[in-house]
Design a protein around this motif. Structure first.
Motif, short mmCIF file in Angstrom:
data_model
loop_
_atom_site.label_atom_id
_atom_site.label_comp_id
_atom_site.label_asym_id
_atom_site.label_seq_id
_atom_site.Cartn_x
_atom_site.Cartn_y
_atom_site.Cartn_z
N THR A 1 0.83 -1.20 0.00
CA THR A 1 0.00 0.00 0.00
C THR A 1 0.87 1.25 0.00
O THR A 1 1.74 1.41 0.86
N GLU A 2 0.66 2.10 -0.99
CA GLU A 2 1.41 3.35 -1.05
C GLU A 2 0.91 4.30 0.05
O GLU A 2 -0.30 4.40 0.28
N PRO A 3 1.82 4.97 0.72
CA PRO A 3 1.40 5.93 1.74
C PRO A 3 0.52 7.02 1.12
O PRO A 3 0.74 7.46 0.00
N GLY A 4 -0.53 7.40 1.86
CA GLY A 4 -1.45 8.42 1.39
C GLY A 4 -0.92 9.82 1.61
O GLY A 4 0.21 10.02 2.08
N PRO A 5 -1.73 10.82 1.28
CA PRO A 5 -1.29 12.23 1.40
C PRO A 5 -0.84 12.61 2.81
O PRO A 5 0.16 13.29 2.97
N PHE A 6 -1.58 12.15 3.82
CA PHE A 6 -1.19 12.51 5.18
C PHE A 6 0.17 11.92 5.53
O PHE A 6 1.03 12.60 6.11
N ALA A 7 0.38 10.66 5.20
CA ALA A 7 1.65 10.00 5.52
C ALA A 7 2.82 10.73 4.84
O ALA A 7 3.87 10.95 5.46
N ARG A 8 2.63 11.11 3.59
CA ARG A 8 3.70 11.81 2.87
C ARG A 8 3.97 13.18 3.49
O ARG A 8 5.13 13.59 3.63
N ARG B 1 7.00 3.79 17.20
CA ARG B 1 6.34 2.77 16.39
C ARG B 1 5.08 3.34 15.74
O ARG B 1 4.83 3.11 14.55
N TYR B 2 4.32 4.12 16.51
CA TYR B 2 3.08 4.70 15.96
C TYR B 2 3.39 5.72 14.87
O TYR B 2 2.73 5.76 13.83
N VAL B 3 4.40 6.57 15.11
CA VAL B 3 4.80 7.54 14.09
C VAL B 3 5.23 6.82 12.82
O VAL B 3 4.89 7.24 11.70
N SER B 4 5.97 5.73 12.98
CA SER B 4 6.40 4.95 11.82
C SER B 4 5.20 4.39 11.05
O SER B 4 5.15 4.45 9.82
N LEU C 1 2.22 5.64 10.98
CA LEU C 1 1.53 6.76 10.32
C LEU C 1 2.23 7.12 9.02
O LEU C 1 1.59 7.38 7.99
N GLU C 2 3.56 7.16 9.03
CA GLU C 2 4.30 7.55 7.84
C GLU C 2 4.28 6.47 6.77
O GLU C 2 4.50 6.77 5.59
N GLN C 3 4.01 5.25 7.17
CA GLN C 3 3.87 4.17 6.19
C GLN C 3 2.44 4.03 5.68
O GLN C 3 2.18 3.26 4.75
N GLY C 4 1.53 4.76 6.29
CA GLY C 4 0.13 4.65 5.91
C GLY C 4 -0.54 3.44 6.51
O GLY C 4 -1.64 3.07 6.08
N ARG C 5 0.08 2.83 7.51
CA ARG C 5 -0.48 1.62 8.12
C ARG C 5 -1.47 1.96 9.24
O ARG C 5 -2.21 1.09 9.69
N SER C 6 -1.47 3.19 9.69
CA SER C 6 -2.42 3.64 10.71
C SER C 6 -3.07 4.94 10.25
O SER C 6 -2.43 5.77 9.61
N GLN C 7 -4.35 5.09 10.60
CA GLN C 7 -5.08 6.31 10.28
C GLN C 7 -5.26 7.12 11.55
O GLN C 7 -5.90 6.66 12.50
N PRO C 8 -4.71 8.33 11.63
CA PRO C 8 -4.78 9.09 12.87
C PRO C 8 -6.15 9.72 13.08
O PRO C 8 -6.87 10.03 12.13
N GLY C 9 -6.52 9.91 14.34
CA GLY C 9 -7.71 10.68 14.65
C GLY C 9 -7.42 12.16 14.51
O GLY C 9 -6.26 12.58 14.41
#
Length: 275
Positions: A8-15, A40-43, A45-53
């Motif tokens: 999965t390519e990182p989305g706009p927020f991750a980039r 770990r959480y920041v990582s 987010l930057e990979q697009g593996r988590s969606q932040p609130g």
């Protein structure tokens, strides 16, 4: 049988999160500590593996030192509505603040004071600001007036600045610091333009930086002026947060006397800038 792995390519927020962290020269751990979360959480987010609130996005934006405009933009990349209103200087809801700031400008008389936006465009000024308009061509005074260009253009105030090489770089270095913190192509272009107006200078043995008083020729004699800056640190409106109040103070008794004498012949202005 081969197993296909979907990447999965990182989305706009991750980039954007990764770009801002790089611009601030922070490691993932640095940012995590500032934002009270984990590396770990920041990582993730930057990979697009988590969606932040939404709250997490705002906490990260604050930890990165983003402006209100930049925080709104980061929220949009994460799919959230902007958190900060952008009313515009003339908006009815800003009337109390406009009145208060105009009182500050008027109260600074007989010394020049003005309000500019993040790119140096003039918003308001007191009557003493006419000091900088003497002899300048109409094209530099045509709205919207860019105060930085007015000051440093060869046909503008620069013709009367005795220490243009040093003081001009005081102006451009301040803009450069702002551009580094909040990248803006238009601001970069303005800085390049202003740099082209300045004569070369070689710092001498007593050089302590370009924070020097403005030495200005006038018909009444030389003025030496010190600049003070004020921003609205707790603003929750984008328009207000981007404003800067710049007030000039006399660096010696002779300059104070010249400005007081000028004020006797210049009408007071409280409702609009005298351009």
């Amino acid at each position: 049988m081969e197993t296909m792995t979907t990447v999965t390519e990182p989305g706009p927020f991750a980039r954007e999160l990764r770009r801002w962290r790089g611009a601030r020269r922070l490691s993932q751990l640095d940012l995590a500590i500032r934002a009270d979360t984990t590396q770990r959480y920041v990582s993730y987010l930057e990979q697009g593996r988590s969606q932040p609130g939404r709250t997490v996005v705002l906490r990260l934006a604050e930890s990165l030192g983003l402006s209100l405009r930049e925080r709104n933009a980061l929220l949009l990349t994460a799919g959230y509505a902007p958190a900060y209103q952008e009313s515009g200087w003339d908006a009815p809801e800003l009337a109390p603040m406009r009145s208060a700031l105009r009182s500050v400008l008027d109260g600074h008389m007989p010394y020049p004071a003005l309000i500019v936006d993040s790119r140096g465009l003039l918003v308001e000024a007191n009557a003493a600001f006419t000091l900088f308009l003497d002899g300048t061509p109409p094209e530099l005074r045509r709205e919207p007036v860019n105060v930085r260009r007015l000051m440093l253009h060869p046909d503008g105030v620069a013709r009367r600045v005795i220490n243009l090489a040093e003081w001009g770089r005081h102006v451009t270095e301040a803009l450069r610091i702002r551009a580094q913190a909040s990248p803006d192509p238009e601001l970069d272009a303005l800085i390049a333009e202003l740099d082209g107006y300045l004569p070369p200078t070689e710092p001498g043995p007593d050089y302590v930086g370009f924070a020097v008083p403005l030495r200005l020729r006038t018909e009444q004699g030389e003025l030496r002026l010190i600049t003070t800056l004020m921003s609205i640190a707790t603003a929750t409106d984008v328009s207000l947060a981007e404003l800067r109040l710049e007030a000039f103070l006399p660096a010696d008794a002779a300059s104070a006397e010249i400005l007081r004498a000028r004020a006797q012949s210049v009408p007071r202005v409280t409702d609009s800038h005298p351009v």
